[in-house]
Write an enzyme that holds these catalytic residues in place. Structure first.
Site, PDB file in Angstrom:
ATOM      1  N   GLY A 246      27.517  40.927  39.975  1.00 25.18           N
ATOM      2  CA  GLY A 246      28.351  40.026  39.201  1.00 25.18           C
ATOM      3  C   GLY A 246      29.404  40.609  38.293  1.00 25.18           C
ATOM      4  N   GLU A 288      22.924  44.544  42.369  1.00 23.42           N
ATOM      5  CA  GLU A 288      23.538  44.123  43.633  1.00 23.42           C
ATOM      6  C   GLU A 288      25.029  43.876  43.498  1.00 23.42           C
ATOM      7  OE1 GLU A 288      19.841  41.527  45.468  1.00 23.42           O
ATOM      8  OE2 GLU A 288      21.366  40.569  44.238  1.00 23.42           O
ATOM      9  N   ARG A 328      40.620  32.077  48.553  1.00 24.28           N
ATOM     10  CA  ARG A 328      40.119  32.036  47.178  1.00 24.28           C
ATOM     11  C   ARG A 328      40.989  31.220  46.223  1.00 24.28           C
ATOM     12  NH1 ARG A 328      39.337  35.823  44.192  1.00 24.28           N
ATOM     13  NH2 ARG A 328      37.378  35.137  43.286  1.00 24.28           N
ATOM     14  N   TYR A 332      39.182  28.277  44.483  1.00 24.13           N
ATOM     15  CA  TYR A 332      38.836  28.491  43.063  1.00 24.13           C
ATOM     16  C   TYR A 332      40.030  28.624  42.139  1.00 24.13           C
ATOM     17  CZ  TYR A 332      35.115  30.797  45.861  1.00 24.13           C
ATOM     18  OH  TYR A 332      34.189  31.148  46.806  1.00 24.13           O
ATOM     19  N   CYS A 359      48.569  24.153  58.107  1.00 25.49           N
ATOM     20  CA  CYS A 359      49.012  22.770  57.972  1.00 25.49           C
ATOM     21  C   CYS A 359      48.155  22.083  56.927  1.00 25.49           C
ATOM     22  CB  CYS A 359      48.894  22.073  59.308  1.00 25.49           C
ATOM     23  SG  CYS A 359      49.799  22.978  60.542  1.00 25.49           S
ATOM     24  N   TYR A 388      35.487  39.220  49.266  1.00 24.48           N
ATOM     25  CA  TYR A 388      35.506  37.783  49.561  1.00 24.48           C
ATOM     26  C   TYR A 388      36.836  37.319  50.157  1.00 24.48           C
ATOM     27  CZ  TYR A 388      31.331  38.168  46.689  1.00 24.48           C
ATOM     28  OH  TYR A 388      30.122  38.557  46.180  1.00 24.48           O
TER      29      TYR A 388
END
Ligand code: LLP
Length: 429
Positions: A246, A288, A328, A332, A359, A388
């Protein structure tokens, strides 16, 4: 520049020491570039600082950030384990020759087929999400006569102050079992009772793109206290604590810089002092990281197809990629730094909306970007796209996905080739 592998000289953008415009012309666009040196360096920061500060530790690369064989090979060479979330990612680790005992299998909806495939592939540790999955793993391990090593995924009830889609550690979450509601303790008791389950410890991941150090610090505290409660109730002492991933990365100048080594040192100090206070022996600590391993090792190059000004409204620059290779912004509203690769240092004549080719009006990569005057054929670079992007790419509009070209000093090579229309047709019957 937002990262030191991005520089400019004589009006031209350089990435990992190489001329971006030349690479765009050599390989075509859209093009994902990956800086192998930076990827290795990011792995080493985790490996070295975790082994310096914890008595036992292993960083796992959260491979959902970018899963491809070459990246698994590099991560394995750097001594990290891997977090995988599907049979597809397991197949890639196998194909990369990844040491399977260092593969940790995540996911909140693992199918029986995936569980069986993971067991038969020798995946080291399952991270269990819920009681139904626990029963399925117990049954499938029993059928194979093995005791499957597992961690249990818990939600510590922390709000990581990031965007909603990636805030995963709150009590109301689709992931894991909540400590606060008592479900985590019940889950632990079931795991300890299951003969084919070898419970090794606990996992929490509270969110992604997190800049607040207190989040990791607090997670460690809540998890260790839970481990002390479990020991008090059952006598079982967990040997592994997985604190998830994170840490945030810089997409734009206003994003803070996270000093990962310093963060790890402070989390380790917290773990040590709390273990002392609670009388726990120090667990092996896992982390992680996904984004902070690959994001700044990536850049995407596009070719401008058109510039369209709508008087009184705005100016669009249309590129040959967009939400298909980088969803992304559409998902977001993520910030990115966009640069004109062959017009560096030239004065901007106002802002542009960088629009993708699909489109769909929402197909944009960024809005309000100050760029110099642009025309068809110019190369645009979007920075920090290593995480990502490729892994979330789609072939909407039957747009084939871009290749990944690795840059290793003077050498460049294709790790994943460009998708073709034949690839898209291959599944048709
Ligand atoms: N561990 C678990 C259990 C996770 O779910 C994740 C990310 C990670 C580790 C790695 O987190 P990282 O270090 O990369 O922040 N698609 C979103 C991000 C989704 C993150 C999902 N889980 C995005 O593009 O921002």
């Amino acid at each position: 520049m937002i990262c030191d592998n991005i520089t400019a000289a004589a009006g031209r953008l350089r990435f990992a020491g190489r001329d971006a415009g030349e690479l765009a012309r050599q390989y075509g666009t859209p093009l994902y570039l990956m800086d192998e040196g930076r990827l290795r360096q990011n792995c080493r920061v985790y490996r070295e600082s975790m082994s310096a500060h914890f008595s036992r530790a292993l960083p796992l690369y959260a491979s959902k950030a970018l899963s491809c064989r070459r990246v698994y090979e590099i991560v394995a060479e750097e001594g990290l384990g891997a977090d995988v979330v599907s049979a597809g990612e397991i197949a890639m680790t196998k194909s990369a020759g990844f040491p399977m005992e260092k593969v940790f299998f995540h996911g909140s909806a693992k199918t029986d087929e995936e569980i069986a495939y993971a067991m038969d592939s020798g995946v080291g540790v399952f991270i269990l999400d819920n009681p139904e999955e626990l029963r399925a793993v117990e049954r499938l391990a029993g059928e194979r006569g093995l005791r499957q090593r597992v961690l249990l995924r818990l939600t510590p009830g922390i709000d990581p102050h990031t965007f909603e889609a990636v805030a995963t550690g709150k009590v109301d979450s689709k992931f894991g079992q909540s400590i606060e509601t008592g479900q985590a303790m019940a889950f632990t008791l079931s795991a300890l009772d299951a003969p084919h389950i070898d419970l090794r410890g606990f996992h929490a991941h509270v969110g992604s793109q997190v800049f607040d150090s207190a989040v990791f610090y607090d997670t460690a505290g809540i998890m260790l206290r839970f481990m002390a409660d479990v020991r008090a109730q059952t006598g079982y002492e967990a040997e592994m604590l997985n604190l998830g991933g994170g840490y945030g990365v810089r997409y734009v100048e206003s994003d803070p810089h996270v000093d990962i080594a310093a963060e790890i040192a402070s989390v380790a100090a917290r773990v040590r002092s709390l273990c002392g206070e609670l009388g726990l022996s120090e667990p092996m600590v896992l982390m992680e990281p996904g984004r902070s391993i690959v994001a700044d090792a990536g850049m995407t190059l596009y070719t401008v197809q058109a510039v369209k000004t709508i008087p009184g409204y705005r100016r669009y620059v249309s590129i040959d990629g967009g939400m298909t290779d980088n969803p992304r912004y559409a998902l977001y509203r993520s910030a990115y730094t966009v640069l004109a690769a062959e017009h560096m240092g030239e004065e901007s004549d106002g802002v542009y909306t960088v629009a993708g080719r699909c489109c769909e009006s929402g197909d944009m990569v960024q809005e309000e970007v100050a760029l110099p005057p642009l025309k068809r054929g110019d190369i645009l670079a979007v920075c920090t796209t290593g995480a990502y992007n490729h892994s979330m790419a789609s072939c909407y509009n039957a747009v084939p996905r871009p290749p990944i070209v690795m840059i290793d000093g003077e050498r460049d090579y294709v790790a994943v080739r460009r998708e073709t229309a034949e690839d898209l047709l291959r599944r048709e019957m």
